[in-house]
Write an enzyme that holds these catalytic residues in place. Structure first.
Site, short mmCIF file in Angstrom:
data_model
loop_
_atom_site.label_atom_id
_atom_site.label_comp_id
_atom_site.label_asym_id
_atom_site.label_seq_id
_atom_site.Cartn_x
_atom_site.Cartn_y
_atom_site.Cartn_z
N LYS A 1 0.85 -1.20 0.00
CA LYS A 1 0.00 0.00 0.00
C LYS A 1 0.87 1.24 0.00
O LYS A 1 2.03 1.21 0.45
CB LYS A 1 -0.94 0.02 1.22
CG LYS A 1 -0.26 0.06 2.61
CD LYS A 1 0.15 1.43 3.09
CE LYS A 1 0.81 1.39 4.47
NZ LYS A 1 1.59 2.61 4.80
N ASP B 1 -2.36 -2.09 9.69
CA ASP B 1 -2.50 -2.09 8.23
C ASP B 1 -2.97 -3.44 7.67
O ASP B 1 -3.11 -3.58 6.46
CB ASP B 1 -1.15 -1.77 7.57
CG ASP B 1 -0.64 -0.38 7.93
OD1 ASP B 1 -1.46 0.48 8.27
OD2 ASP B 1 0.58 -0.17 7.86
#
Ligand code: ATP
Length: 312
Positions: free
Chosen positions: A16, A145
């Site tokens: 990401k 995350d």
């Protein structure tokens, strides 16, 4: 029935970047409330799980030497947690092989991605039944995350980043990523932000997604997205690695539409207008000696998904 279960499962999972990262006040538990926009890009790790007599980790790929292979690897924690919670008879130890392409300690959530991939892979290996609720529960315990790596795409993260709300947008974006040979520790970057904020660290406003970012994503306009990129951790990351300022400035000079340090850094993400722009920028950054390594990527891409399921 266990005879129908696969003998090994491979899951592909993306890195990401953060298109926006707004850091709120320092909480009493030591974490910060965040509002972030996660964006999954086409840099992938592949995680393969195979039943084994004991939990073990193997890592291959360019960053293999930087990844711990003991019980402190997040994939082992993910495996043990799912085994404890899922109640499947087949939930025994596994060998977890990580083919690592995501830069380590680069602000691209590689460890979290591997943990998410492990949850999905073991669910299939053990025949748990695709329990997304269970993945989410385990993911939130494993790290901020991990939940996003399960879904991918573009999504708003709140809380510590573990509460995910997908963003519907029409854009497909081209990126040039510049990893750094030297990583940055996430807690150190947050500590530097608190130091810079001084007495205000506990009293800053509650973080919210920026309106210009939301509009940019809805419109899919690349220039609007470039203008809306924001990261509150960028300045502290640049204080800790002053070289990042030069990288950002060079990319902008060479024609990037926008630039942002990803997460806690030190990877810098440059937004460009298409594949040719990406190639031009990649060449300029390496030829000028500003970057040793560049990675071209597109986003958004899907989160953790099974690519191979081998039968006995
Ligand atoms: P984030 O953006 O979530 O802070 P990051 O991309 O900066 O993460 P990671 O690549 O996830 O950082 O690695 C951070 C540290 O976690 C590494 O230095 C390593 O010691 C440890 N680690 C544990 N498991 C893994 C894994 N599977 N892959 C990479 N690092 C791991």
């Amino acid at each position: 029935m266990s005879s129908a279960l696969p003998s090994s499962v491979t899951v592909r999972v993306p890195a990401k970047i953060n298109l926006e990262l707004v850091v709120g006040p320092l909480r009493p538990d030591g974490y910060h409330d965040l509002s972030t926009v996660f964006h999954a890009v086409s840099v992938f790790d592949e995680v393969t799980v195979t039943p084994a007599p004991a939990w073990s980790v193997q890592v291959s790929g360019p960053y293999a030497d930087l990844v711990p292979v003991g019980d402190d690897n997040l994939v082992v924690r993910a495996g043990r947690l799912l085994a404890e919670r899922c109640g499947a008879a087949e939930a025994g130890p596994a060998l977890v092989h990580i083919a690592k392409e995501i830069p380590v300690a680069g602000g691209m959530a590689g460890g979290s991605a591997d943990a998410a991939a492990t949850l999905v892979a073991l669910d299939h290996l053990w025949g748990v039944g695709g329990r997304r609720d269970l993945w989410d529960e385990c993911a939130a315990e494993l790290g901020s995350d991990v939940n996003f790596a399960l879904v991918g795409g573009t999504a708003i993260g709140s809380g510590r980043g573990e509460q995910i709300a997908p963003v519907l947008g029409r854009g497909r974006y081209h990126w040039v990523l510049v990893p750094s040979a030297q990583g940055l520790s996430t807690p150190t970057v947050f500590a530097e932000l608190d130091r810079m904020r001084g007495a205000e660290a506990t009293t800053v406003a509650q973080p919210r997604p920026g309106e210009s970012m939301m509009q940019a994503l809805r419109s899919g306009e690349v220039e609007a997205l470039a203008a809306a990129l924001r990261n509150d951790l960028q300045e502290p990351a640049c204080v800790l690695q002053p070289r990042l300022r030069e990288v950002v400035a060079a990319g902008q000079e060479f024609g990037a539409l926008g630039a942002v340090v990803s997460g806690s850094g030190p990877t810098v993400a440059f937004l460009v207008d298409g594949p040719e722009g990406a190639l031009d920028l990649a060449v300029a950054l390496t030829a000028s000696g500003v970057a040793d390594e560049v990675v071209r990527a597109v986003g958004p891409v899907h989160g953790a998904h099974v690519v191979t399921s081998a039968t006995p």
